[in-house]
Design a protein around this motif. Structure first.
Motif, PDB file in Angstrom:
ATOM      1  N   PRO A 168       0.812  -1.169   0.046  1.00 24.60           N
ATOM      2  CA  PRO A 168       0.058   0.195   0.000  1.00 24.60           C
ATOM      3  C   PRO A 168       0.895   1.112   0.123  1.00 24.60           C
ATOM      4  O   PRO A 168       1.978   1.161   0.708  1.00 24.60           O
ATOM      5  CB  PRO A 168      -0.791  -0.200   1.445  1.00 24.60           C
ATOM      6  CG  PRO A 168      -0.052  -1.140   2.186  1.00 24.60           C
ATOM      7  CD  PRO A 168       0.778  -2.146   1.140  1.00 24.60           C
ATOM      8  N   LEU A 169       0.513   2.342  -0.718  1.00 22.63           N
ATOM      9  CA  LEU A 169       1.060   3.422  -0.957  1.00 22.63           C
ATOM     10  C   LEU A 169       0.121   4.466  -0.025  1.00 22.63           C
ATOM     11  O   LEU A 169      -0.758   4.894  -0.197  1.00 22.63           O
ATOM     12  CB  LEU A 169       1.228   3.947  -2.374  1.00 22.63           C
ATOM     13  CG  LEU A 169       1.742   5.286  -2.446  1.00 22.63           C
ATOM     14  CD1 LEU A 169       3.182   5.236  -2.275  1.00 22.63           C
ATOM     15  CD2 LEU A 169       1.861   5.820  -3.905  1.00 22.63           C
ATOM     16  N   HIS A 170       1.076   5.137   1.167  1.00 26.30           N
ATOM     17  CA  HIS A 170       0.399   5.861   2.033  1.00 26.30           C
ATOM     18  C   HIS A 170       0.494   7.429   1.514  1.00 26.30           C
ATOM     19  O   HIS A 170       1.439   7.801   0.997  1.00 26.30           O
ATOM     20  CB  HIS A 170       0.885   5.744   3.392  1.00 26.30           C
ATOM     21  CG  HIS A 170       0.809   4.432   4.192  1.00 26.30           C
ATOM     22  ND1 HIS A 170      -0.370   4.130   4.629  1.00 26.30           N
ATOM     23  CD2 HIS A 170       1.517   3.318   4.058  1.00 26.30           C
ATOM     24  CE1 HIS A 170      -0.269   2.823   5.012  1.00 26.30           C
ATOM     25  NE2 HIS A 170       0.916   2.162   4.749  1.00 26.30           N
ATOM     26  N   ALA A 171      -0.730   7.961   1.793  1.00 27.67           N
ATOM     27  CA  ALA A 171      -0.805   9.384   1.368  1.00 27.67           C
ATOM     28  C   ALA A 171      -0.531  10.247   2.340  1.00 27.67           C
ATOM     29  O   ALA A 171      -0.375   9.808   3.526  1.00 27.67           O
ATOM     30  CB  ALA A 171      -2.444   9.747   0.932  1.00 27.67           C
ATOM     31  N   PRO A 172       0.064  11.328   2.277  1.00 24.48           N
ATOM     32  CA  PRO A 172       0.502  12.398   3.285  1.00 24.48           C
ATOM     33  C   PRO A 172      -0.442  12.561   3.966  1.00 24.48           C
ATOM     34  O   PRO A 172      -1.679  12.960   3.482  1.00 24.48           O
ATOM     35  CB  PRO A 172       1.364  13.598   2.588  1.00 24.48           C
ATOM     36  CG  PRO A 172       0.586  13.444   1.333  1.00 24.48           C
ATOM     37  CD  PRO A 172       0.419  12.040   0.955  1.00 24.48           C
ATOM     38  N   PRO A 173      -0.355  12.818   5.321  1.00 24.93           N
ATOM     39  CA  PRO A 173      -1.506  13.323   6.359  1.00 24.93           C
ATOM     40  C   PRO A 173      -1.837  14.762   6.066  1.00 24.93           C
ATOM     41  O   PRO A 173      -1.094  15.594   5.252  1.00 24.93           O
ATOM     42  CB  PRO A 173      -0.741  13.257   7.539  1.00 24.93           C
ATOM     43  CG  PRO A 173       0.677  13.391   7.431  1.00 24.93           C
ATOM     44  CD  PRO A 173       0.872  12.776   6.139  1.00 24.93           C
ATOM     45  N   SER A 174      -3.024  14.987   6.473  1.00 26.45           N
ATOM     46  CA  SER A 174      -3.656  16.539   6.231  1.00 26.45           C
ATOM     47  C   SER A 174      -3.012  17.487   6.922  1.00 26.45           C
ATOM     48  O   SER A 174      -2.527  17.166   8.124  1.00 26.45           O
ATOM     49  CB  SER A 174      -5.154  16.573   6.544  1.00 26.45           C
ATOM     50  OG  SER A 174      -5.711  17.768   6.537  1.00 26.45           O
ATOM     51  N   PRO A 175      -2.739  18.759   6.322  1.00 28.52           N
ATOM     52  CA  PRO A 175      -1.889  19.884   7.125  1.00 28.52           C
ATOM     53  C   PRO A 175      -2.600  20.307   8.473  1.00 28.52           C
ATOM     54  O   PRO A 175      -2.116  20.809   9.122  1.00 28.52           O
ATOM     55  CB  PRO A 175      -1.594  20.781   6.118  1.00 28.52           C
ATOM     56  CG  PRO A 175      -2.755  20.488   4.925  1.00 28.52           C
ATOM     57  CD  PRO A 175      -2.816  19.045   5.007  1.00 28.52           C
TER      58      PRO A 175
END
Length: 722
Positions: A168-175
């Motif tokens: 799985p490719l993890h998306a960056p967290p919300s700012p």
């Protein structure tokens, strides 16, 4: 450690054993797949042994309706495939997806049958019920939205030869620090890589649609990238050059297997994407390995409708330069599976394991070469480990080290974090390679599970008086939390073996390389939680209340569903929480709801400063006045429901209901609940609610169930029934 399990089946392919992140074991057995789920026994119940430890589900996976897949007429010789047209459709490949893709954030089982159809399966209803939820072949059509009768090139494109789930490719967290990480951040974006009869490698994105209008099509399969694998190189170097055999093999060569390595951030990240990653792809074309490079970029999506992804993915295939600078291993004949190490070793290199005719080839690729930023041919190392070093056999009988490698799996040492590769052959040989010691001769050793397998084989030999003329065949290896599961069968070697289906027997044994390691069985099979930390380190119920109350100022005047959720969380804060901060926040939410709806909330506001209070049931006038949608009403007797507990709700007429563990609303309607598989806590099933409302869910409702998608109290995965 778990006792061995005897199964009445015969494995139908290599790598026939798969261990899911949720703790389920899947075994490929001809026309069926058998699912083994550990029984969840209470603390006071005695722990069962052997076969009694498991719930075994047998599902037939090779029957398709005409709606799912239309019958294929006989084709010409260029498009003809014996497996697709004449086989009985036995299972030739199984694999579990990473966690977080399926219903209730569980794993999905992908099953490839010999008619070249790849289908996805997941559990539904109570335990033991599984259903087919998607057929991946539809995404290969020239027009996936309107598939018709297949022939020629489109048929070859629709025939799937091999597949593998990508990490799985993890998306960056919300700012924003106030919002919970989304599912793409905690569980990752899920990709499936597959090859077809047209010698194309495809990268597919698989998503589950929570509010799908058609319950029979709950998954979205998006084709991201396609790469045609075709060149003028020899694909079968063992065949005599210029012969008719070589010409026939060359024209019918297929990409028979594919394997995607771990994702790495590129050395020079792109500026127009939220996140990007690079992975190396290894494939077997004929009998020769080929390597490619895949780049995936995640972009924040502007769409806000129902099941639209929060991140859109874009991918690009290209040839990897390593294939041009490594003829010493790219010209070796492959005779088994490919396997990437799940993480770099101590030197920072990513290791590829390739099964060859005589043993195992290890290729250590530095990070710079792996992501394509460096192409120097002297920056990688490869070494072959002959299987003959594992077997000391005398006599003129068949040599077991000549049998192919049939299973490989990577095992992580829980104490030190070191990785090792376990492999087994159809001749019953087993070996372990330590990934951190590949440069030395001490990396190879015998596994502990090999001794357990030999003990079972010896007993089989004595029971049938075979005089040592017997062999064990390894059909699958799987690992989980420091434990190896081995699927093998036992056979005589000096006679013609005749069996009927009822005589098919296979065994699964469990072992650990650490003799002092004896994990708790229930802990070993507990499902994996989110890949990242929980959204809040506070008490989970308090975290949910704070999450809902903090969104009070963002709700619209016409969003009655969100107002109802916030009112319930504020009431729960009064009757269940003692902190002054959360009660003050509840008071502010009540005041905002009163101004927004015109409801009389003086009682709730006055009790925000009291301890251990109960909010009385509303009168008939209040249940029909302004803001009546905020208050709960008994659907049996139309009486108001008081707020006295965060777990139970009772109306003025005495009817008792359970409260949802997440929304705190009373669950009055049967059939809309889901349950924790460990503690049996009851929750509202948001997917059923979404379908009943034709996919319409408020943003607060949707974000709540996305942020808290496992049990609040034990972190267990949900199930549809108990």
């Amino acid at each position: 450690m778990l006792s061995p399990v005897e199964l009445s089946l015969s494995a139908s392919c290599f790598d026939a054993l798969a261990w899911s992140p949720d703790g389920d074991l899947a075994v490929a057995a001809g026309e069926h797949v058998q699912i083994l789920t550990l029984k969840n026994t209470g603390q006071r119940s005695p722990v069962p042994q052997g076969q009694d430890q498991w719930n075994i589900t047998r599902i037939r996976v090779n029957l398709f309706t005409n709606t799912e897949w239309q019958p294929i007429k006989p084709q010409n010789r260029d498009d003809f495939s014996i497996a697709a047209e004449q086989s009985t459709s036995t299972v030739v490949g199984i694999a579990w997806s990473p966690p977080g893709l399926g219903c209730f954030r569980r794993s999905v089982l992908a099953v490839l049958t010999s008619n070249l159809l790849l289908s996805l399966w997941e559990p539904v209803g109570v335990k033991g019920q599984w259903t087919r939820v998607a057929i991946v072949n539809h995404a290969f059509h020239l027009d996936p939205s309107a598939p018709g009768k297949l022939d020629g090139l489109e048929l070859r494109r629709s025939n799937i030869r091999s597949f593998q789930w990508c990490p799985p490719l993890h998306a960056p967290p919300s700012p924003s620090s106030n919002s919970a990480p989304g599912p793409e951040t905690r569980w990752g974006v899920h990709f499936l890589m597959a090859t077809n009869d047209s010698n194309e490698i495809l990268l597919l994105r698989i998503r589950r649609l929570i509010s799908a209008q058609n319950p029979s099509l709950p998954y979205s399969i998006e084709k991201l990238a396609l790469y045609p694998v075709d060149d003028d190189q020899r694909r079968y170097p063992a065949a005599c050059s210029g012969s008719l055999l070589q010409s026939a093999l060359h024209s019918k060569a297929r990409v028979l297997s594919v394997s995607c390595g771990p994702w790495l951030e590129p050395s020079q990240p792109t500026k127009d994407s939220a996140s990007s990653a690079v992975a190396m792809v290894a494939a077997v074309f004929g009998t020769l390995p080929r390597v490619f490079k895949i780049t995936v970029a995640l972009h924040a999506s502007d769409r806000v409708d129902g099941d639209a992804p929060k991140f859109e993915a874009r991918a690009n295939f290209s040839d990897h330069p390593l294939g041009q600078f490594a003829p010493e291993w790219t010209t070796r004949c492959v005779n088994g599976p490919l396997k990437w190490a799940p993480a770099p070793n101590h030197s920072g290199s990513i290791v590829l394991f390739v099964a060859t005719n005589i043993g195992l080839l290890t290729v250590s690729i530095p990070r710079g070469v792996y992501d394509g930023s460096a192409t120097q041919p002297d920056q990688f190392d490869n070494r072959e480990w002959p299987l003959s070093t594992l077997a000391k056999e005398d006599g003129e009988g068949p040599k077991r080290f000549l049998d192919p490698i049939s299973a490989m799996t990577a095992l992580c040492d829980e104490t030190c974090g070191a990785w090792s590769l376990h492999m087994g052959t159809t001749g019953g040989l087993g070996a372990v390679l330590n990934m951190d010691d590949l440069e030395t001769d001490d990396a190879q050793k015998f596994p502990r599970w090999s001794k357990l397998m030999e003990d079972r084989l010896e007993q089989f030999d004595l029971n049938h008086d075979l005089g040592g003329q017997s062999v064990a065949r390894v059909w699958g290896l799987a690992s989980r939390r420091g434990v190896i599961a081995v699927l093998f069968s036992k056979h005589p070697t000096d006679m013609i073996e005749y069996r009927i289906t009822s005589d098919d027997k296979s065994t699964i044994v469990f072992a650990s390389e650490d003799p002092d390691y004896s994990p708790d069985v229930q802990t070993l099979f507990a499902p994996n939680s989110s890949a990242t930390e929980s959204w809040s380190a506070q008490d989970q119920r308090e975290a949910v209340i704070v999450f809902l109350l903090s969104s009070t100022g963002q709700i619209d005047k016409d969003d009655k569903e969100s107002q109802r959720l916030i009112y319930a969380s504020a009431c729960c804060a009064i009757v269940d929480q003692q902190g002054a901060s959360i009660r003050s926040q509840a008071r502010q939410s009540f005041e905002q709801l009163a101004n927004l709806t015109g409801a009389d909330l003086n009682e709730e506001i006055s009790k925000c400063s009291d301890d251990s209070v109960t909010i009385s049931a509303k009168s008939i006038d209040q249940l029909s006045g302004p803001g009546a949608h905020l208050f709960e009403r008994c659907e049996i007797c139309e009486a108001g429901i008081a707020w006295a507990s965060a777990t139970e709700a009772q109306c003025a007429g005495g009817h008792l209901f359970a409260r949802c563990g997440l929304t705190f609303l009373a669950i009055q309607e049967p059939g809309i609940s889901k349950y924790c598989s460990l503690c049996q806590k009851e929750y509202i099933n948001e997917e059923i609610v979404a379908r009943s409302r034709e996919g319409s869910l408020s943003s607060t409702y949707r974000s709540l169930f996305e942020a808290f998608d496992t049990c609040l109290y034990c972190r267990g995965k949900f199930q549809a029934g108990i």
